[in-house]
Design a protein around this motif. Structure first.
Motif, PDB file in Angstrom:
ATOM      1  N   SER A 224       0.829  -1.206   0.000  1.00 11.08           N
ATOM      2  CA  SER A 224       0.000   0.000   0.000  1.00 11.08           C
ATOM      3  C   SER A 224       0.861   1.252   0.000  1.00 11.08           C
ATOM      4  O   SER A 224       0.568   2.232  -0.696  1.00 11.08           O
ATOM      5  CB  SER A 224      -0.926   0.003   1.222  1.00 11.08           C
ATOM      6  OG  SER A 224      -1.848  -1.068   1.157  1.00 11.08           O
ATOM      7  N   THR A 234      -2.931   1.493 -13.381  1.00 18.40           N
ATOM      8  CA  THR A 234      -4.284   1.013 -13.656  1.00 18.40           C
ATOM      9  C   THR A 234      -4.458   0.884 -15.162  1.00 18.40           C
ATOM     10  O   THR A 234      -4.540   1.890 -15.875  1.00 18.40           O
ATOM     11  CB  THR A 234      -5.323   1.981 -13.073  1.00 18.40           C
ATOM     12  OG1 THR A 234      -5.041   2.194 -11.685  1.00 18.40           O
ATOM     13  CG2 THR A 234      -6.732   1.431 -13.237  1.00 18.40           C
ATOM     14  N   GLN A 275      -6.280  11.293  -9.789  1.00 21.47           N
ATOM     15  CA  GLN A 275      -6.415  11.150  -8.340  1.00 21.47           C
ATOM     16  C   GLN A 275      -7.765  10.540  -8.012  1.00 21.47           C
ATOM     17  O   GLN A 275      -8.797  10.987  -8.512  1.00 21.47           O
ATOM     18  CB  GLN A 275      -6.305  12.499  -7.632  1.00 21.47           C
ATOM     19  CG  GLN A 275      -4.893  13.019  -7.513  1.00 21.47           C
ATOM     20  CD  GLN A 275      -4.795  14.121  -6.474  1.00 21.47           C
ATOM     21  OE1 GLN A 275      -5.261  13.977  -5.352  1.00 21.47           O
ATOM     22  NE2 GLN A 275      -4.171  15.232  -6.848  1.00 21.47           N
ATOM     23  N   LEU A 276      -7.738   9.540  -7.142  1.00 26.01           N
ATOM     24  CA  LEU A 276      -8.972   8.889  -6.714  1.00 26.01           C
ATOM     25  C   LEU A 276      -8.954   8.832  -5.191  1.00 26.01           C
ATOM     26  O   LEU A 276      -8.187   8.073  -4.603  1.00 26.01           O
ATOM     27  CB  LEU A 276      -9.057   7.478  -7.307  1.00 26.01           C
ATOM     28  CG  LEU A 276     -10.288   6.650  -6.952  1.00 26.01           C
ATOM     29  CD1 LEU A 276     -11.563   7.344  -7.425  1.00 26.01           C
ATOM     30  CD2 LEU A 276     -10.204   5.259  -7.561  1.00 26.01           C
ATOM     31  N   GLY A 277      -9.772   9.655  -4.562  1.00 30.07           N
ATOM     32  CA  GLY A 277      -9.783   9.701  -3.105  1.00 30.07           C
ATOM     33  C   GLY A 277      -8.439  10.090  -2.529  1.00 30.07           C
ATOM     34  O   GLY A 277      -8.056   9.617  -1.453  1.00 30.07           O
ATOM     35  N   ILE A 279      -5.613   9.238  -3.764  1.00 32.41           N
ATOM     36  CA  ILE A 279      -4.639   8.218  -4.125  1.00 32.41           C
ATOM     37  C   ILE A 279      -4.217   8.438  -5.578  1.00 32.41           C
ATOM     38  O   ILE A 279      -5.068   8.618  -6.464  1.00 32.41           O
ATOM     39  CB  ILE A 279      -5.242   6.799  -3.982  1.00 32.41           C
ATOM     40  CG1 ILE A 279      -5.787   6.599  -2.564  1.00 32.41           C
ATOM     41  CG2 ILE A 279      -4.207   5.744  -4.315  1.00 32.41           C
ATOM     42  CD1 ILE A 279      -4.774   6.762  -1.476  1.00 32.41           C
ATOM     43  N   LYS A 386     -15.445   3.751  -9.235  1.00 37.35           N
ATOM     44  CA  LYS A 386     -14.422   4.359  -8.385  1.00 37.35           C
ATOM     45  C   LYS A 386     -14.371   3.693  -7.012  1.00 37.35           C
ATOM     46  O   LYS A 386     -13.297   3.440  -6.468  1.00 37.35           O
ATOM     47  CB  LYS A 386     -14.682   5.861  -8.243  1.00 37.35           C
ATOM     48  CG  LYS A 386     -14.497   6.642  -9.536  1.00 37.35           C
ATOM     49  CD  LYS A 386     -14.928   8.092  -9.365  1.00 37.35           C
ATOM     50  CE  LYS A 386     -14.853   8.856 -10.689  1.00 37.35           C
ATOM     51  NZ  LYS A 386     -15.324  10.247 -10.536  1.00 37.35           N
ATOM     52  N   ASP A 387     -15.538   3.421  -6.440  1.00 39.83           N
ATOM     53  CA  ASP A 387     -15.577   2.738  -5.144  1.00 39.83           C
ATOM     54  C   ASP A 387     -14.935   1.358  -5.245  1.00 39.83           C
ATOM     55  O   ASP A 387     -14.179   0.940  -4.353  1.00 39.83           O
ATOM     56  CB  ASP A 387     -17.028   2.604  -4.663  1.00 39.83           C
ATOM     57  CG  ASP A 387     -17.646   3.945  -4.271  1.00 39.83           C
ATOM     58  OD1 ASP A 387     -16.881   4.896  -4.017  1.00 39.83           O
ATOM     59  OD2 ASP A 387     -18.882   4.033  -4.236  1.00 39.83           O
ATOM     60  N   LEU A 390     -11.009   1.602  -5.408  1.00 34.87           N
ATOM     61  CA  LEU A 390     -10.377   1.797  -4.104  1.00 34.87           C
ATOM     62  C   LEU A 390     -10.418   0.515  -3.283  1.00 34.87           C
ATOM     63  O   LEU A 390      -9.462   0.170  -2.585  1.00 34.87           O
ATOM     64  CB  LEU A 390     -11.081   2.927  -3.345  1.00 34.87           C
ATOM     65  CG  LEU A 390     -10.781   4.351  -3.812  1.00 34.87           C
ATOM     66  CD1 LEU A 390     -11.638   5.357  -3.067  1.00 34.87           C
ATOM     67  CD2 LEU A 390      -9.297   4.682  -3.619  1.00 34.87           C
ATOM     68  N   ASN A 391     -11.537  -0.205  -3.380  1.00 36.54           N
ATOM     69  CA  ASN A 391     -11.671  -1.455  -2.635  1.00 36.54           C
ATOM     70  C   ASN A 391     -10.670  -2.498  -3.125  1.00 36.54           C
ATOM     71  O   ASN A 391     -10.064  -3.228  -2.331  1.00 36.54           O
ATOM     72  CB  ASN A 391     -13.098  -1.990  -2.774  1.00 36.54           C
ATOM     73  CG  ASN A 391     -13.341  -3.179  -1.862  1.00 36.54           C
ATOM     74  OD1 ASN A 391     -13.258  -3.057  -0.645  1.00 36.54           O
ATOM     75  ND2 ASN A 391     -13.635  -4.317  -2.442  1.00 36.54           N
ATOM     76  N   ILE A 393      -7.772  -1.895  -4.685  1.00 39.75           N
ATOM     77  CA  ILE A 393      -6.388  -1.470  -4.438  1.00 39.75           C
ATOM     78  C   ILE A 393      -5.972  -1.776  -3.015  1.00 39.75           C
ATOM     79  O   ILE A 393      -4.881  -2.287  -2.751  1.00 39.75           O
ATOM     80  CB  ILE A 393      -6.228   0.037  -4.734  1.00 39.75           C
ATOM     81  CG1 ILE A 393      -6.439   0.315  -6.225  1.00 39.75           C
ATOM     82  CG2 ILE A 393      -4.845   0.523  -4.297  1.00 39.75           C
ATOM     83  CD1 ILE A 393      -6.614   1.792  -6.552  1.00 39.75           C
ATOM     84  N   MET A 398      -8.857   1.337   3.547  1.00 39.09           N
ATOM     85  CA  MET A 398      -7.989   2.441   3.164  1.00 39.09           C
ATOM     86  C   MET A 398      -6.890   2.634   4.194  1.00 39.09           C
ATOM     87  O   MET A 398      -7.137   2.544   5.401  1.00 39.09           O
ATOM     88  CB  MET A 398      -8.805   3.734   3.051  1.00 39.09           C
ATOM     89  CG  MET A 398      -9.636   3.818   1.784  1.00 39.09           C
ATOM     90  SD  MET A 398      -8.608   4.168   0.355  1.00 39.09           S
ATOM     91  CE  MET A 398      -8.170   5.874   0.667  1.00 39.09           C
TER      92      MET A 398
END
Length: 472
Positions: A224, A234, A275-277, A279, A386-387, A390-391, A393, A398
């Protein structure tokens, strides 16, 4: 036992260095920084305060107004700060000349400082001196570069945690525990006649296991940390003309990739930062993967497969309105065990029967891979995507921005310490001679000491600081 190294190693030069510490070009302010034993004296040769008073200790850490002179010529109107060591960035005497931000102003002040006896700083030399003078350790020094390079809030927070010493504190805790265990082993070797028989091994085994558990936990979170620092590769894959470029444009909210109805429009990989959240992601749109006789397209397909092999996250795009094909099947198989999301594009159109059957079969085959319906053209389903990203990754959790390993050098050293601790544990359990066991424990401690910079080769320091800018 032998006293471990307590101070960083490396060559510390005792001259005075100077560099421009701000970006060249038009700006409100440009800063020329000096550090070293003659920083005050050299600055005094150039700076003429408006009140005409010479520097005294009372002016320490105060801004003084005046002019920089080159002979009798005024170069620039400036504010100068004098900061006595050791409470400075480098732990040496430091002055900073705050000039106007034009390139010529700071360049001329730099030239004057060099003429007055300073030496032009090497890359990262200010931070290197901070390390060699013991103000910061090596992970903190490396965090300075990470902080400068941070492109997202998550990367910035992680760098700040490391700069504040959070990671170093965890490594130092490990080193303390290692020394405690080593002290028992060395006491037995030096003072117990029948150490092999009388030594209480069970508590030592538990100590070793506890240290190893801590090391394992740090390494588990390293993936992480690396993704936050370097960005999540990605990769968008799929057959030609299924909407990969449209998906890239939809996520970026701008027309980055060419979109046509002609299959094979994308012939090379297109990469964009996203950028995603908080990240950082590296979104990579690839050429459609299929068998082709076209020489140029086949090169693009080869590049796509390379990108897929190196991906941290795969977005496999299928055209939900078309029949599921053998090419689609092969594409999903090529993902292997990588974190992935399968996207059914064109959710505004009816889903074909063969696609429904394929989805059911693959959900049974690999239930951990989510399927999400979207429309890249209409930009629907993107929030759910998007959710899910993140899940995938971070496996549903998080990171909390505590100290995470992210640097390849740190991970390598900790893995070597882990292997040495595993060997030591096995030696404990098998009743190996204490002298041999001590070698493993000292090897593990040595790796941790090199991680924090207590003992480190000069060429390693050169490599670490070579990517810094001159003024840092």
């Amino acid at each position: 036992m032998k006293e471990p190294l307590r101070t960083p190693t490396g060559t510390l030069r005792d001259d005075t260095i100077v560099a421009i510490s701000t970006s060249l070009g038009e700006a409100g302010i440009g800063i020329v920084r000096l550090s070293g034993p003659d920083a005050f004296a050299i600055t005094d040769r150039l700076f003429h305060p408006i009140d005409g008073k010479a520097f005294t200790p009372a002016f320490n850490r105060r801004l003084r107004y005046g002019w920089i002179l080159d002979g009798d010529e005024r170069v620039d109107e400036v504010l100068v700060s004098y900061m006595r060591g050791p409470h400075t960035y480098t732990a040496e005497d430091v002055t900073e000349i705050n000039a106007h931000g034009g390139a010529m102003c700071v360049q001329r002040i730099l030239a004057c400082a060099l003429e007055a006896g300073a030496r032009l700083a090497e890359r990262g030399e200010f931070t290197r001196r901070a390390f060699l003078n013991g103000r910061i350790d090596l992970p903190q020094a490396e965090a300075v570069m990470d902080l400068i390079d941070a492109k997202t809030e998550a990367a910035q927070k992680q760098a700040v945690q490391q700069l504040s010493g959070a990671l170093s504190a965890q490594i130092n805790d490990l080193k303390t525990a290692m020394l405690h265990l080593l002290s028992h082993v060395e006491y037995a070797i030096n003072f117990m006649e029948d150490a092999e028989e009388d030594l209480p091994v069970a508590p030592m085994i538990e100590e070793n296991k506890a240290i190893l558990k801590h090391v394992d936990a740090l390494l588990k979170d390293a993936h992480s940390g690396r993704l936050i620092r370097e960005g999540v590769a990605t990769v968008i894959i799929g057959r030609p003309n299924v909407g990969k470029s449209s998906l890239l444009n939809a996520l970026l909210r701008r027309e980055r990739a060419i979109v046509t109805d002609i299959p094979g429009t994308t012939r090379d990989a297109i990469e964009e930062s996203y950028q995603l959240g908080g990240i950082p992601l590296r979104l990579i749109d690839t050429a459609g993967i299929r068998d082709t006789e076209d020489v140029v397209e086949s090169i693009g397909v080869h590049i796509s497969r390379q990108q897929l092999a190196e991906a941290d996250l795969v977005l496999a795009l299928l055209d939900g309105a078309r029949d599921f094909t053998d090419e689609d099947e092969n594409l999903l198989e090529e993902m292997g065990e990588k974190p992935a999301i399968i996207l059914l594009n064109k959710e505004d159109l009816p889903v074909s029967e063969s696609m429904r059957e394929a989805r059911q079969r693959w959900e049974n085959k690999k239930p951990t891979i989510p399927w999400i319906s979207i429309s890249a053209k209409e930009q629907t389903g993107l929030e759910a995507l998007k959710d899910a990203m993140l899940n995938c990754i971070f496996h549903g959790a998080m990171p909390d921005h505590t100290a995470l390993l992210s640097n390849v050098r740190h991970i390598d050293r900790l893995k070597k310490a882990q292997h040495a601790l595993q060997d030591a544990l096995q030696a404990f359990e098998q009743g190996v001679m204490l002298d041999a066991l001590e070698v493993d424990l000292r090897g593990a401690y040595g790796e941790l000491a090199e991680l924090t910079g207590e003992k480190v080769e000069e060429n390693v320091l050169d490599k670490i600081f070579q990517d810094f800018c001159v003024g840092k």
